[in-house]
Design a protein around this motif. Structure first.
Motif, PDB file in Angstrom:
ATOM      1  N   GLN A   1      -5.415   2.176   0.091  1.00 49.61           N
ATOM      2  CA  GLN A   1      -4.774   3.476  -0.127  1.00 49.61           C
ATOM      3  C   GLN A   1      -5.771   4.488  -0.678  1.00 49.61           C
ATOM      4  OE1 GLN A   1      -3.368   5.673  -2.708  1.00 49.61           O
ATOM      5  NE2 GLN A   1      -2.587   6.766  -0.916  1.00 49.61           N
TER       6      GLN A   1
ATOM      7  N   ARG B   1      -6.642  -3.373   5.212  1.00 50.47           N
ATOM      8  CA  ARG B   1      -5.285  -3.637   5.708  1.00 50.47           C
ATOM      9  C   ARG B   1      -5.229  -4.941   6.488  1.00 50.47           C
ATOM     10  NH1 ARG B   1      -4.796   2.661   7.433  1.00 50.47           N
ATOM     11  NH2 ARG B   1      -4.156   3.446   5.377  1.00 50.47           N
TER      12      ARG B   1
ATOM     13  N   SER C   1      -4.683  -3.830  -1.411  1.00 49.39           N
ATOM     14  CA  SER C   1      -3.733  -2.807  -0.958  1.00 49.39           C
ATOM     15  C   SER C   1      -4.030  -1.473  -1.623  1.00 49.39           C
ATOM     16  CB  SER C   1      -2.296  -3.242  -1.273  1.00 49.39           C
ATOM     17  OG  SER C   1      -1.938  -4.417  -0.574  1.00 49.39           O
TER      18      SER C   1
ATOM     19  N   GLU D   1       0.829  -1.207   0.000  1.00 46.21           N
ATOM     20  CA  GLU D   1       0.000   0.000   0.000  1.00 46.21           C
ATOM     21  C   GLU D   1       0.865   1.260   0.000  1.00 46.21           C
ATOM     22  OE1 GLU D   1      -3.058   2.428   2.930  1.00 46.21           O
ATOM     23  OE2 GLU D   1      -2.733   0.295   3.297  1.00 46.21           O
ATOM     24  N   PHE D   2       1.954   1.242   0.748  1.00 50.96           N
ATOM     25  CA  PHE D   2       2.847   2.393   0.818  1.00 50.96           C
ATOM     26  C   PHE D   2       3.468   2.692  -0.547  1.00 50.96           C
ATOM     27  CE2 PHE D   2       7.124   4.131   1.415  1.00 50.96           C
ATOM     28  CZ  PHE D   2       6.860   5.247   2.189  1.00 50.96           C
TER      29      PHE D   2
ATOM     30  N   ALA E   1       0.986   4.281  -2.899  1.00 50.81           N
ATOM     31  CA  ALA E   1       0.780   5.699  -2.604  1.00 50.81           C
ATOM     32  C   ALA E   1       1.840   6.553  -3.294  1.00 50.81           C
ATOM     33  CB  ALA E   1       0.809   5.935  -1.103  1.00 50.81           C
TER      34      ALA E   1
END
Length: 454
Positions: free
Chosen positions: A411, A375, A407, A91-92, A95
């Protein structure tokens, strides 16, 4: 400070140098990035401190396959077919990818990146997109059944690995954010029942009942008789088994049926549609709400729970909608996850409901709750990766599709690009009365724990 290591020593091979130039244009110098990168020959670069994720390029062609043609479909296919991996928080990384849109609309940056991408190898890679035929047939009964079964009939055992014990495949409700998924889903189910103000002996319709979580809960705790409908035979099988095991199979009827085929001779006191509305389609919204309105008794309530569009990134609006139309035509979710799925704005949804005769009584946006839910699903899915493959519950491509889509959705909810709204509507009595309390204490003022079993 920049971290840079290589298992084979420094190399100046053209593809590696080109890939590093592209990343510097897109994300800045390695030492300033929010993540680490590992290239196909072993070079690792990034900041000296730990980061949430490492982006792994598995071949010199990885970046070209990810970014050409620019779309989430290209990026998604590159991931699910193994052109790149993400170690850590997917997910990070997604982003960070969203932030590229505005940068790539700058002509000089886009031209430079394009020239470098075209210098990378471009070997063809097969795709595995499902064939759904002529789009003009979208949202026919046959096509909807095909689309639903594509997504939900992967296998009950696959979903059991990462859903809660009730197999509720929709947004949970977290009062503090510290609850277990099981606790948060129980709270969500009870909250729906309280919003609908269910009473013993009432008849309830659950449209898109999934594996029966809400239907069984409502029958157990609120003494109602529930008809649940789904287009998925796999879901219906489990829902019936669970209703029998819970001892409510005399009050929970599960049918494989399209909402358009429900007989007009039966009237319901309450209707819940949870996580199904996204499959209806814009063109069918008037028919959807008109059908539910016909099925409800006067004074009956509808709780419509669905994902809606919210705030799009700035680059989406570029070119008088040209970018948005292009990206919609190359959607990863449409091709691999939810064929024919459509998200509309809440204002449009509510307009169609009001045109059918409904009065809007309450709307609650739960997008933060869905980010937390997703999540937790991703965490559970990732923890069962080896088991999924060892037991043959899904292949690697399917596992990656679900990891990526959940994921990315988490986000999107966190960034307010999409929302999840529970809208409570009433079919007024002929004189206009709604028959509802003057306040909401019966919803918000009750204990947080589930209601006692009836």
């Amino acid at each position: 400070m920049q971290l840079q290591r290589s298992s084979v020593g420094h190399t100046t091979r053209p593809s590696l140098a080109t890939a590093r130039q592209i990343l510097s244009l897109l994300f800045g110098p390695p030492g300033q990035r929010a993540f680490h990168v590992r290239y196909w020959e072993g070079t690792l670069e990034g900041p000296a401190h730990p980061t949430p994720a490492t982006l792994v390029f598995n071949s010199p062609a990885s970046l070209r396959r990810m970014l050409l043609p620019p779309s989430d479909l290209a990026l998604g296919e590159a991931y699910i077919f193994g052109d790149f991996d993400v170690e850590g928080n997917l997910e990070f990384v997604l982003a960070q990818a969203v932030s590229l849109g505005d940068r790539l609309l700058k002509p000089l940056v886009a031209a430079r990146v394009l020239a470098l991408l075209l210098a990378l190898p471009g070997e063809a890679r097969p795709t595995a997109r499902p064939a759904f035929g002529d789009d003009s047939k979208a949202h026919t009964k046959e096509r909807d059944a095909h689309a639903i079964r594509y997504h939900y009939d992967i296998g009950n055992d696959f979903y059991k690995l990462w859903l809660d014990e009730r197999m509720v495949y929709s947004c949970a409700y977290f009062n503090t954010g510290q609850e277990s998924l099981e606790e948060a889903q129980a709270t969500k189910l009870d909250r729906i029942c309280r919003k609908l103000r269910l009473q013993p002996g009432e008849r309830m319709l659950d449209i898109g009942c999934g594996w029966g979580g809400l239907a069984i809960y409502a029958a157990q705790h609120y003494g109602v008789t529930v008809t649940g409908i789904t287009l998925s035979p796999s879901q219906a099988e489990i829902a019936r088994e669970r209703a029998e095991a819970a001892g409510v199979d005399d009050r929970v009827i599960i049918e494989i049926r399209d909402y358009r085929d429900l007989p007009a001779t039966i009237r319901y006191d309450k209707v819940a549609s949870v996580g199904m509305f996204e499959h209806v389609g814009r063109a069918k919204m008037p028919q959807y709400f008109a059908q539910i309105y016909r099925l409800l008794k006067p004074g009956g309530l509808l709780l419509n729970h669905g994902i809606v569009k919210e705030i799009a990134p700035a680059f989406i609006h570029w070119g008088f909608g040209t970018v948005e139309r292009y990206l919609n035509s190359r959607s990863f979710l449409q091709n691999y996850v939810f064929p024919d799925g459509e998200l509309r704005r809440l204002s449009e949804v509510n307009l169609r409901a009001e045109q059918a005769g409904f009065e809007i009584r309450d709307a609650e946006n739960m997008r933060e709750h869905y980010a937390l839910t997703l999540r937790e699903w991703v965490r559970r899915l990732e923890s069962h990766h080896a088991e999924v493959l060892a037991r043959g519950l899904a292949d690697e491509v399917t596992y990656r599709i679900w990891r990526l889509y959940m994921s990315g959705s988490a986000q999107s909810f966190a960034a307010a690009r999409i929302g999840i709204v529970q809208t409570l509507m009433v079919k007024p009595f002929p004189g206009g009365e709604a028959g509802l309390p003057l306040n909401r204490t019966d919803i918000e003022g009750m204990p947080l724990e589930p209601a006692p079993q009836v």
